[in-house]
Design a protein around this motif. Structure first.
Motif: not given
Length: 755
Positions: A246-255, A265-268, A276-283, A729-736
């Protein structure tokens, strides 16, 4: 916003601080020119309050030692833990009050002297608390030179005399005190140098110590702090442990899960961060600091610079394949060879001579960088020259006036209520204290480098040269930091200078960088703490003593902890030889090691000179020097257009200087929160902003810090990671997003593009 025009409307809870009368009956007016300061800092003072008390020394030294040990101990581990001084600031308050309630009040005589002290001189007060926090700051700040010890012993696997290491650690931390003394008059006494981040501390201190009557239907500042602190503490369990994605959410990568370009372009985390956005004050605040402590005009400058560099310059350079950009990730701080593979530095390093083997280098490959990382170096060049040019054009006249006038005249002309109170109530720190410190530390620095069989590789003239660089840049970068809360660094320029002058000596390179870069940074840290004490009306001589002793203690503990671990933990930092699951991987020191190879072994001549791939980056020096000129000209041509002077080219150009490791999503969230609070709320709800914003920042920081500590000791240090699922995973799931797009480049985990 830094210098708003016109009168302000103070809130009822601040109204009593507009005017005061001192003991002689003279009326003091809150004439500080910075509105944020007028709304936050009180103009009252009681010089009779005890400051250097038994409680100050016991709690201050204890927090300094504990934070130094813990931060260095966990700094070598895979899952790093860093405890900030805010945690100590909060914890020491109830302890101080407990000591005030229980310790005896009788005087205790010091044997063989006329001195005596009381363990309990009265209620625990705010000024004691400020000095304890300064001790904690010294322990929490880290010691950059420890990285040199680490790469020598753990990466290069060479011996180092402990005396040389200890002197290196101490002198690099203490050298900046001399520069601070030289520029204290301009960066502390001047009301226009307001150090925005200190207002967060001022607000938190007032919240913890002042009694405030709750308004009907509202909450006091302390109640507000506790509400936000508890909420932040509880919520961080989610992004800190249960749902780290939830710290790194990249919508484009899910699509577009199979598109390299879409994920770039979409990976944060690894790309441009669009959507991309994050719901974490640490972000929001983890890399760039709290946006709530950054002035609105600085936030706008940074966002404009971020957009121009990341969304305009980077795509043009990458997709036109500048510098073979498509062979490499679009954003990466790693080094590569001509085929797009990670650069194998062992193929060109002569282990015996500790220098480059030119035959092997010519037979292998030049060093390549991602196009963004190459621009990062160019931007750092431009930022430095822009800083000098900006300060000369916009502040040169004022600096010259303060330099040329007598102390009394300049004090009257440039002081405000806080400066007047400090000069009236307390003795200033004599300049000879700073000069003596400077002379002694420079002498010890030269001894550390020239003695011990010259293990550090740096010559005496190298020490003097890096001192001159730090001295030259302390004032211009200090002005930028004191007005914008952003601090350009000298790490790259120092690496470049010594890399040209003494190529092939990695230790000389990192030692030179540390003396030049960290001495300036320490000077600004010292000046920032001095300004905090200035706002809180703490005696300057007490501040100087606490800073000096705190630095000596912290440096000693950092050195001792590092030396102990480096000599007792088998294969520390060597991931190839460490047992599976060992936490001693030293992730931060790996970057420091690679920098010593690039700048010290290979050298800037083969990176940015005629023998390298990126000689065009040197034009950024000229571009940065000229960039503030049009803004200065327009501000003179149209003096009524106040917004023109708020265009701050060093901040705009250097906006992405922290990227990487800072990611695009950090900038997006930092900017969004900053614009909302420090522009929208500041303009529409100024009373709410003045009362709550800095408290909100401190509470959010403290909540995250305490939950992070709890999670580390309760579960993470015991390798309890919870139920495995994709959100862990502390990741935005944009491996490519980190894959190359050039045809024929084969990288593990990436599809190969066919030509």
């Amino acid at each position: 916003m830094a210098e708003p025009q016109g009168d302000i409307q103070l809130m009822p809870w601040e109204a009593q601080n507009l005017k005061i009368e001192d003991k002689e009956g003279d009326e003091e007016v809150n004439d500080c020119p910075i509105e944020e300061v007028r709304l936050t800092v009180p103009i009252t003072d009681d010089p009779t309050i005890p400051v250097m008390t038994f409680r100050t020394w016991v709690l201050g030294v204890s927090t300094c030692v504990i934070l130094s040990f813990v931060n260095q101990f966990f700094g070598y581990r895979s899952n790093q833990l860093s405890i900030s001084s805010v945690s100590a600031q909060i914890v020491t308050l109830p302890i101080g009050r407990f000591m005030a309630a229980t310790l005896p009040e009788k005087q205790i005589k010091v044997p063989l002297t006329k001195w005596s002290f009381s363990m309990n001189p009265g209620p625990f007060n705010l000024k004691e608390h400020v000095l304890i926090t300064m001790f904690a700051n010294a322990g929490a700040g880290g010691v950059y030179a420890v990285g040199i010890l680490t790469i020598v012993k753990a990466f290069y696997k060479r011996s180092l005399h402990p005396g040389a290491g200890y002197l290196l650690v101490q002198t690099t931390q203490l050298l900046g005190y001399g520069w601070a003394g030289l520029f204290r008059k301009y960066l502390v006494d001047s009301p226009y140098m307001w150090w925005p981040s200190n207002l967060v501390q001022v607000s938190l201190f007032r919240t913890l110590h002042e009694n405030e009557k709750r308004s009907k239907g509202g909450v006091t500042r302390l109640q507000f702090f506790l509400i936000v602190f508890i909420s932040s503490f509880a919520y961080y369990l989610v992004p800190g442990y249960l749902f780290q994605s939830i710290s790194y959410i990249s919508i484009v990568c899910y699509i577009w899960k199979d598109s390299i370009t879409a994920q770039q372009i979409g990976s944060g985390v690894r790309g441009l961060g669009l959507g991309s956005f994050g719901l974490d004050w640490g972000t929001v605040a983890g890399f760039l600091g709290s946006p709530l402590a950054t002035p609105g005009f600085a936030i706008i400058n940074i966002l404009v610079g971020f957009v121009l560099i990341v969304y305009v310059m980077l795509p043009i350079a990458y997709y036109t394949n500048a510098y073979d950009a498509k062979k490499f990730p679009i954003i990466s701080s790693h080094t590569f060879d001509s085929t797009g593979q990670s650069y194998n530095i062992t193929r060109i390093l002569n282990q015996k001579t500790f220098s480059i083997d030119m035959d092997k280098y010519e037979g292998y490959s030049k060093i390549y960088l991602s196009v963004f990382f190459s621009f990062t170096y160019g931007i750092s060049f431009a930022t430095l020259t822009a800083a000098v040019s900006h300060v000369v054009l916009f502040h040169g006249k004022t600096i010259w006036q303060m330099w040329s006038k007598t102390r009394a005249a300049s004090g009257d002309q440039f002081g405000d209520v806080h400066t007047r109170l400090m000069k009236k109530n307390y003795k200033v720190v004599p300049q000879w204290w700073f000069h003596s410190t400077l002379i002694i530390v420079v002498a010890l620095s030269i001894f550390a480098c020239e003695g011990f069989n010259k293990q550090l590789q740096l010559t005496w003239w190298g020490v003097l040269l890096c001192c001159a660089i730090a001295l030259f840049f302390t004032l211009p970068i200090g002005i930028i930091t004191a007005t914008t809360n952003q601090q350009p660094g000298l790490n790259v320029i120092t690496e470049m200078i010594i890399g040209y002058m003494t190529p092939g000596k990695p230790l000389a390179n990192v030692v030179f960088k540390t003396y030049g870069y960290i001495s300036m940074t320490q000077a600004l840290t010292f000046l920032s703490d001095f300004k905090l004490g200035h706002y809180m009306k703490v005696p300057p001589r007490s501040m100087f003593l606490v800073q000096l002793v705190g630095t000596l203690i912290a440096s000693t503990v950092y050195f001792g902890t590092a030396w102990w671990l480096l000599t007792t933990v088998d294969y520390i930092c060597d991931t190839a030889l460490l047992p599976e699951g060992s936490p001693w991987t030293c992730p931060g020191d790996d970057v420091f090691y690679n920098a010593s190879i690039i700048w010290g072994v290979v050298g800037p001549l083969r990176m940015f000179g005629k023998l390298g791939v990126y000689p065009q980056m040197n034009w950024f020096f000229l571009a940065g020097l000229l960039a503030p000129v049009p803004v200065w000209f327009l501000s003179r041509k149209f003096p009524n257009q106040k917004w023109i002077r708020l265009i701050h080219m060093p901040i705009l150009i250097g906006a992405t200087g922290n990227m990487p490791p800072t990611r695009a999503v950090n900038y997006v969230m930092w900017g969004a929160v900053g614009v909302f609070f420090n522009i929208y709320i500041y303009r529409r709800y100024k009373q709410w902003w003045a009362k709550h914003t800095y408290i909100l920042s401190a509470a959010l920081d403290a909540g995250v810090a305490f939950m992070a500590i709890l999670l580390f000791f309760a579960v993470q240090s015991k390798d309890i990671i919870g139920v495995g699922w994709w959100g862990l995973d502390q990741d935005d799931h944009c491996p490519l997003a980190s894959c190359p797009t050039a045809p024929g480049v084969k990288i593990e985990g990436c599809p190969t593009i066919q030509g």
